[in-house]
Design an enzyme around this catalytic site. Structure first.
Site, PDB file in Angstrom:
ATOM      1  N   LYS A  19       0.761  -1.284  -0.050  1.00  0.00           N
ATOM      2  CA  LYS A  19      -0.093   0.129   0.085  1.00  0.00           C
ATOM      3  C   LYS A  19       0.889   1.290  -0.102  1.00  0.00           C
ATOM      4  O   LYS A  19       2.039   1.431   0.490  1.00  0.00           O
ATOM      5  CB  LYS A  19      -1.025   0.064   1.181  1.00  0.00           C
ATOM      6  CG  LYS A  19      -1.588   1.330   1.507  1.00  0.00           C
ATOM      7  CD  LYS A  19      -2.789   1.376   0.620  1.00  0.00           C
ATOM      8  CE  LYS A  19      -3.679   2.840   0.729  1.00  0.00           C
ATOM      9  NZ  LYS A  19      -4.513   2.952  -0.383  1.00  0.00           N
ATOM     10  N   MET A  64     -10.154   6.384  -0.224  1.00  0.00           N
ATOM     11  CA  MET A  64      -9.578   5.925   0.960  1.00  0.00           C
ATOM     12  C   MET A  64      -8.790   6.909   1.915  1.00  0.00           C
ATOM     13  O   MET A  64      -8.908   6.944   3.081  1.00  0.00           O
ATOM     14  CB  MET A  64      -8.720   4.713   0.602  1.00  0.00           C
ATOM     15  CG  MET A  64      -9.222   3.650  -0.052  1.00  0.00           C
ATOM     16  SD  MET A  64     -10.762   2.902   0.654  1.00  0.00           S
ATOM     17  CE  MET A  64     -10.137   2.130   2.080  1.00  0.00           C
ATOM     18  N   CYS A  78      -2.005  10.158  -6.455  1.00  0.00           N
ATOM     19  CA  CYS A  78      -3.424  10.063  -5.530  1.00  0.00           C
ATOM     20  C   CYS A  78      -4.301  10.982  -5.532  1.00  0.00           C
ATOM     21  O   CYS A  78      -3.878  12.361  -5.357  1.00  0.00           O
ATOM     22  CB  CYS A  78      -2.835   9.656  -4.063  1.00  0.00           C
ATOM     23  SG  CYS A  78      -4.350   9.526  -2.950  1.00  0.00           S
ATOM     24  N   LYS A 113       3.922   5.919 -10.515  1.00  0.00           N
ATOM     25  CA  LYS A 113       2.473   5.832 -10.942  1.00  0.00           C
ATOM     26  C   LYS A 113       1.958   6.829 -11.157  1.00  0.00           C
ATOM     27  O   LYS A 113       1.846   7.884 -10.721  1.00  0.00           O
ATOM     28  CB  LYS A 113       1.978   5.045  -9.499  1.00  0.00           C
ATOM     29  CG  LYS A 113       0.540   4.815  -9.534  1.00  0.00           C
ATOM     30  CD  LYS A 113       0.203   3.417  -9.905  1.00  0.00           C
ATOM     31  CE  LYS A 113      -1.414   3.018  -9.583  1.00  0.00           C
ATOM     32  NZ  LYS A 113      -1.527   2.109  -8.517  1.00  0.00           N
ATOM     33  N   ASN A 167      -3.463   5.148 -12.611  1.00  0.00           N
ATOM     34  CA  ASN A 167      -3.959   5.177 -11.243  1.00  0.00           C
ATOM     35  C   ASN A 167      -5.611   5.268 -11.783  1.00  0.00           C
ATOM     36  O   ASN A 167      -6.008   5.689 -12.664  1.00  0.00           O
ATOM     37  CB  ASN A 167      -3.373   6.441 -10.538  1.00  0.00           C
ATOM     38  CG  ASN A 167      -3.623   6.095  -8.929  1.00  0.00           C
ATOM     39  OD1 ASN A 167      -4.703   5.730  -8.559  1.00  0.00           O
ATOM     40  ND2 ASN A 167      -2.607   6.367  -8.233  1.00  0.00           N
ATOM     41  N   GLY A 207      -5.610  -1.214 -14.674  1.00  0.00           N
ATOM     42  CA  GLY A 207      -6.783  -0.585 -15.050  1.00  0.00           C
ATOM     43  C   GLY A 207      -7.908  -1.541 -15.589  1.00  0.00           C
ATOM     44  O   GLY A 207      -7.672  -1.594 -16.876  1.00  0.00           O
ATOM     45  N   GLY A 233      -6.173  -4.307  -9.291  1.00  0.00           N
ATOM     46  CA  GLY A 233      -6.583  -3.686  -8.075  1.00  0.00           C
ATOM     47  C   GLY A 233      -8.052  -4.091  -7.916  1.00  0.00           C
ATOM     48  O   GLY A 233      -8.323  -4.964  -6.821  1.00  0.00           O
TER      49      GLY A 233
HETATM   50  C1  DHB Z   1      -5.367   6.177  -2.614  1.00  0.00           C
HETATM   51  C2  DHB Z   1      -5.939   6.060  -3.727  1.00  0.00           C
HETATM   52  C3  DHB Z   1      -5.371   6.141  -4.779  1.00  0.00           C
HETATM   53  O1  DHB Z   1      -5.741   6.209  -6.044  1.00  0.00           O
HETATM   54  C4  DHB Z   1      -3.808   6.148  -4.774  1.00  0.00           C
HETATM   55  O2  DHB Z   1      -3.005   6.068  -5.907  1.00  0.00           O
HETATM   56  C5  DHB Z   1      -3.377   5.960  -3.593  1.00  0.00           C
HETATM   57  C6  DHB Z   1      -4.119   6.147  -2.470  1.00  0.00           C
HETATM   58  C7  DHB Z   1      -6.295   6.425  -1.065  1.00  0.00           C
HETATM   59  O3  DHB Z   1      -7.300   7.233  -1.272  1.00  0.00           O
HETATM   60  O4  DHB Z   1      -5.702   5.754  -0.140  1.00  0.00           O
END
Ligand code: DHB
Length: 309
Positions: free
Chosen positions: A44, A71, A128, A162, A191, A247, A269
């Site tokens: 993660k 998240m 992110c 990424k 992503n 993806g 994912g």
């Molecule tokens: C989270 C979501 C993402 O797409 C990513 O690349 C990294 C973290 C998240 O919200 O935790």
């Protein structure tokens, strides 16, 4: 049939591994990936300090095979993942660290720290979308240049990026120039598509709580965008940079499409979130069937072999 591959010179026993995101935050989850058929253990995305992440509900199913999530980077803090990366070596497969800073200095600290870890590859998460008030650095090319000059200073382990989805060729051009200039070893694209909105019309409500319901979209819905990004970077990076395709890969046929577009390996994912570790085995089997159908004897032979009309 040879379905082994490599990313940035690091061998992978199969084409399929997990993507950073689902079920790769705790040591128990990572150990399960170690025991599974995933060809790598991708951890993660971690930050300097541990984070609880955004308020719930923060993940929801969209149709059969897509998700929206915000998240908010829940993770145990990078020091734990340095420790985990060393313990995970016993599974005999590459370990991939994923890092995200809130400042450029934090990115540099994280990238340098993992140079002295058990990780084989370091993925810099430049995309992110889920932190309120923090833009995706992958969309700011000036900041990307600053970031790359910092994280690539201390060589050793391969550094990758990424990337967010790009939607215009000029952005693929600019990003490719940066990737080549700073000798980035691999990219993971794409992503989730950030800041999308899913509405439940019966409840008259958003389906997730953070950011007024905005979240990253992943799964089947985004596969054509991911394929276009892989194709675009494969063409521009002239075989010198390895590509993880990510993806909307739900089965071996999808994985084969990413291979035709030029991906060296794929990360899973959404399907992993929905199906669990069994996905790695059935996707590998499906990919083998597709390779046999087209009379390819290896991943290498099929890579980039997309026909144009
Ligand atoms: C989270 C979501 C993402 O797409 C990513 O690349 C990294 C973290 C998240 O919200 O935790």
């Amino acid at each position: 049939m040879i379905t082994s591959t490599e990313i940035a010179g690091i061998p992978l026993s199969s084409y399929i591994c997990n993507a950073s995101g689902p079920k790769c935050t705790t040591y128990e989850e990572l150990a399960e990936l170690g025991r599974s058929k995933s060809s790598a253990i991708v951890m993660k995305t971690c930050t300097i300090l541990p984070r609880e992440g955004n308020p719930e509900p923060r993940l929801a199913r969209v149709g059969k095979n897509s998700l929206i999530q915000s998240m908010g980077l829940p993770n145990l803090g990078y020091e734990k993942y340095i420790e985990f990366s060393k313990k995970l070596k016993k599974y005999g497969k590459p370990v991939v660290a994923s890092v995200a800073g809130f400042t450029l200095d934090e990115y540099a600290t994280l990238a340098h720290a993992f140079q002295k870890s058990g990780a084989d590859l370091i993925e810099i998460n430049a995309s992110c979308p889920n932190i309120k008030g923090k833009p995706q650095i992958g969309y700011d090319f000036g900041q990307m240049r600053n970031l790359l000059s910092l994280v690539c200073e201390h060589g050793g382990k391969p550094i990758g990026l990424k990337l967010p989805p790009y939607f215009d060729p000029v952005h693929w051009d600019i990003m490719s120039e940066l990737i080549l200039e700073y000798n980035i070893s691999f990219i993971s694209c794409i992503n989730s598509i950030g800041n999308t909105l899913v509405i439940d019309p019966w409840k008259r409500s958003t389906v997730i709580k953070p950011k007024k319901g905005l979240g990253g979209l992943s799964g089947t819905t985004i596969k054509p965008i991911a394929l276009a990004n892989v194709q675009a970077f494969y063409e521009r990076l002239i075989g010198s940079v390895s590509i993880f395709g990510v993806g909307g890969i739900m089965n071996g046929i999808d994985a084969f499409e990413f291979l035709l577009a030029g991906a060296d390996a794929v990360q899973i994912g959404t399907a992993f979130e929905i199906e669990g570790t069994s996905c790695f085995g059935y996707m590998e089997a499906g990919l083998r069937t597709m390779l046999e159908y087209h009379d390819f004897s290896s991943i290498k032979e099929a890579k980039g072999k997309l026909n144009y009309l």
